[in-house]
Design a protein around this motif. Structure first.
Motif, PDB file in Angstrom:
ATOM      1  N   GLU A  54       0.934  -1.077   0.211  1.00 13.75           N
ATOM      2  CA  GLU A  54      -0.148  -0.694  -0.054  1.00 13.75           C
ATOM      3  C   GLU A  54       1.034   1.462   0.025  1.00 13.75           C
ATOM      4  OE1 GLU A  54      -3.082   1.097  -0.680  1.00 13.75           O
ATOM      5  OE2 GLU A  54      -4.152  -1.350  -0.217  1.00 13.75           O
ATOM      6  N   VAL A  55       2.112   1.245   0.933  1.00 10.76           N
ATOM      7  CA  VAL A  55       2.521   2.560   1.042  1.00 10.76           C
ATOM      8  C   VAL A  55       3.443   2.456  -0.079  1.00 10.76           C
ATOM      9  CG1 VAL A  55       4.959   3.378   2.135  1.00 10.76           C
ATOM     10  CG2 VAL A  55       3.102   2.324   3.360  1.00 10.76           C
ATOM     11  N   PHE A  56       3.980   1.265  -0.783  1.00 12.83           N
ATOM     12  CA  PHE A  56       4.583   1.669  -2.509  1.00 12.83           C
ATOM     13  C   PHE A  56       3.278   2.055  -3.820  1.00 12.83           C
ATOM     14  CE2 PHE A  56       5.943   0.290  -7.179  1.00 12.83           C
ATOM     15  CZ  PHE A  56       6.985   1.181  -6.768  1.00 12.83           C
ATOM     16  N   GLU A  57       2.265   1.865  -3.502  1.00 10.64           N
ATOM     17  CA  GLU A  57       1.167   2.007  -4.511  1.00 10.64           C
ATOM     18  C   GLU A  57       0.799   3.737  -4.330  1.00 10.64           C
ATOM     19  OE1 GLU A  57      -2.083  -0.699  -3.739  1.00 10.64           O
ATOM     20  OE2 GLU A  57      -1.397  -2.235  -4.939  1.00 10.64           O
ATOM     21  N   GLU A  58       0.601   3.995  -2.595  1.00 13.06           N
ATOM     22  CA  GLU A  58       0.469   5.617  -2.740  1.00 13.06           C
ATOM     23  C   GLU A  58       1.834   7.072  -3.067  1.00 13.06           C
ATOM     24  OE1 GLU A  58      -1.737   5.649   1.122  1.00 13.06           O
ATOM     25  OE2 GLU A  58      -4.013   4.421  -0.088  1.00 13.06           O
ATOM     26  N   THR A  59       2.947   5.665  -2.919  1.00 13.42           N
ATOM     27  CA  THR A  59       3.905   6.860  -2.576  1.00 13.42           C
ATOM     28  C   THR A  59       5.779   6.573  -3.479  1.00 13.42           C
ATOM     29  OG1 THR A  59       4.768   6.159  -0.717  1.00 13.42           O
ATOM     30  CG2 THR A  59       3.252   7.605   0.068  1.00 13.42           C
ATOM     31  N   GLY A  60       5.343   5.534  -3.715  1.00 14.72           N
ATOM     32  CA  GLY A  60       6.704   5.553  -4.365  1.00 14.72           C
ATOM     33  C   GLY A  60       7.857   4.952  -3.645  1.00 14.72           C
ATOM     34  N   LEU A  61       7.759   4.921  -2.276  1.00 16.49           N
ATOM     35  CA  LEU A  61       8.155   4.668  -1.607  1.00 16.49           C
ATOM     36  C   LEU A  61       8.552   2.778  -0.690  1.00 16.49           C
ATOM     37  CD1 LEU A  61       7.393   7.563   1.014  1.00 16.49           C
ATOM     38  CD2 LEU A  61       9.578   7.588  -0.680  1.00 16.49           C
ATOM     39  N   ARG A  62       9.261   2.392  -0.880  1.00 15.71           N
ATOM     40  CA  ARG A  62       9.574   1.459   0.301  1.00 15.71           C
ATOM     41  C   ARG A  62      10.346   1.779   1.193  1.00 15.71           C
ATOM     42  NH1 ARG A  62       8.893  -2.050  -4.269  1.00 15.71           N
ATOM     43  NH2 ARG A  62      10.176  -1.135  -5.659  1.00 15.71           N
ATOM     44  N   VAL A  63       9.206   0.882   2.529  1.00 16.65           N
ATOM     45  CA  VAL A  63       9.449   0.772   3.840  1.00 16.65           C
ATOM     46  C   VAL A  63       9.607  -0.697   4.692  1.00 16.65           C
ATOM     47  CG1 VAL A  63       7.827   2.870   3.345  1.00 16.65           C
ATOM     48  CG2 VAL A  63       7.180   0.249   4.112  1.00 16.65           C
ATOM     49  N   THR A  64      10.409  -0.004   5.737  1.00 10.02           N
ATOM     50  CA  THR A  64      10.334  -1.287   6.324  1.00 10.02           C
ATOM     51  C   THR A  64       9.232  -1.861   7.416  1.00 10.02           C
ATOM     52  OG1 THR A  64      12.593  -1.538   6.060  1.00 10.02           O
ATOM     53  CG2 THR A  64      11.910  -2.705   7.895  1.00 10.02           C
ATOM     54  N   VAL A  65       8.372  -2.049   7.577  1.00  6.25           N
ATOM     55  CA  VAL A  65       7.466  -2.041   8.676  1.00  6.25           C
ATOM     56  C   VAL A  65       7.707  -2.478   9.974  1.00  6.25           C
ATOM     57  CG1 VAL A  65       5.145  -3.186   9.603  1.00  6.25           C
ATOM     58  CG2 VAL A  65       5.811  -2.698   6.751  1.00  6.25           C
ATOM     59  N   GLY A  66       7.776  -1.576  11.083  1.00  5.14           N
ATOM     60  CA  GLY A  66       8.232  -2.485  12.478  1.00  5.14           C
ATOM     61  C   GLY A  66       7.327  -2.249  13.454  1.00  5.14           C
ATOM     62  N   ALA A  67       6.997  -2.456  14.440  1.00  6.97           N
ATOM     63  CA  ALA A  67       6.122  -3.141  15.570  1.00  6.97           C
ATOM     64  C   ALA A  67       4.943  -2.335  14.804  1.00  6.97           C
ATOM     65  CB  ALA A  67       6.485  -2.463  16.851  1.00  6.97           C
ATOM     66  N   PRO A  68       3.781  -2.912  15.371  1.00  5.27           N
ATOM     67  CA  PRO A  68       2.514  -2.000  15.653  1.00  5.27           C
ATOM     68  C   PRO A  68       2.475  -0.703  16.894  1.00  5.27           C
ATOM     69  CG  PRO A  68       1.550  -4.051  16.201  1.00  5.27           C
ATOM     70  CD  PRO A  68       3.811  -3.853  16.280  1.00  5.27           C
ATOM     71  N   CYS A  69       1.819   0.217  16.345  1.00  5.47           N
ATOM     72  CA  CYS A  69       1.813   0.899  17.533  1.00  5.47           C
ATOM     73  C   CYS A  69      -0.037   1.828  17.973  1.00  5.47           C
ATOM     74  CB  CYS A  69       2.785   2.530  17.446  1.00  5.47           C
ATOM     75  SG  CYS A  69       2.206   2.814  15.315  1.00  5.47           S
TER      76      CYS A  69
END
Length: 150
Positions: A54-69
């Motif tokens: 979802e983050v890539f689709e919406e922003t073009g960014l690749r992320v590492t997912v951490g802890a739920p907050c």
């Protein structure tokens, strides 16, 4: 008839240089309401995998997912919409492209911005606890059911 189950979605808290990434995910900018990037969870895919997509689709960014907050619920009290969002702390991967401009692949996101806490407070956004989670150092929050405001 049994009511439809709430929709499950995932969202990313991405803070860099004391700025939070937010998006407007109302088709055609129908509302000024901003939120953290993310979206609906697809079955047979983990919540972190859904969030990376979802983050890539919406922003073009690749992320590492951490802890739920944060777990947030919102609904349209006059309609049938009810959603549960699970927020995760995320970081942009070092090899991620950083596009100057980006068009959401599904053409839903109409705006994306990096905002300070003060700028967020002046921007219509959901959930109400977003600033506390992004900038306040809270470890885990639960936002009880709140009305969706357009």
């Amino acid at each position: 008839m049994r009511p439809k189950s709430p929709r499950l979605a995932v969202r990313a808290i991405i803070v860099e240089n004391d700025r939070l990434l937010i998006v407007n995910a109302w088709p055609d900018g129908q509302s000024p309401l901003m939120c953290a990037p993310g979206g609906g969870a697809e079955v047979h895919s983990s919540l972190p995998d859904n969030l990376m997509r979802e983050v890539f689709e919406e922003t073009g960014l690749r992320v590492t997912v951490g802890a739920p907050c944060l777990v947030n619920e919102f609904h349209d009290p006059n309609g049938h919409f009810h959603q549960v969002d699970v927020y995760f702390h995320c970081t942009i991967t070092p090899d991620s492209p950083r596009p100057d401009t980006w068009r959401d692949t599904e053409n839903v996101v109409t705006d994306q911005r990096w905002v300070t806490r003060a700028e967020l407070e002046q921007t219509p956004h959901k959930p109400d606890s977003l600033a506390d989670m992004a900038f306040g150092g809270a470890s885990l929050l639960y936002d009880p059911l709140e009305p969706l405001v357009k």
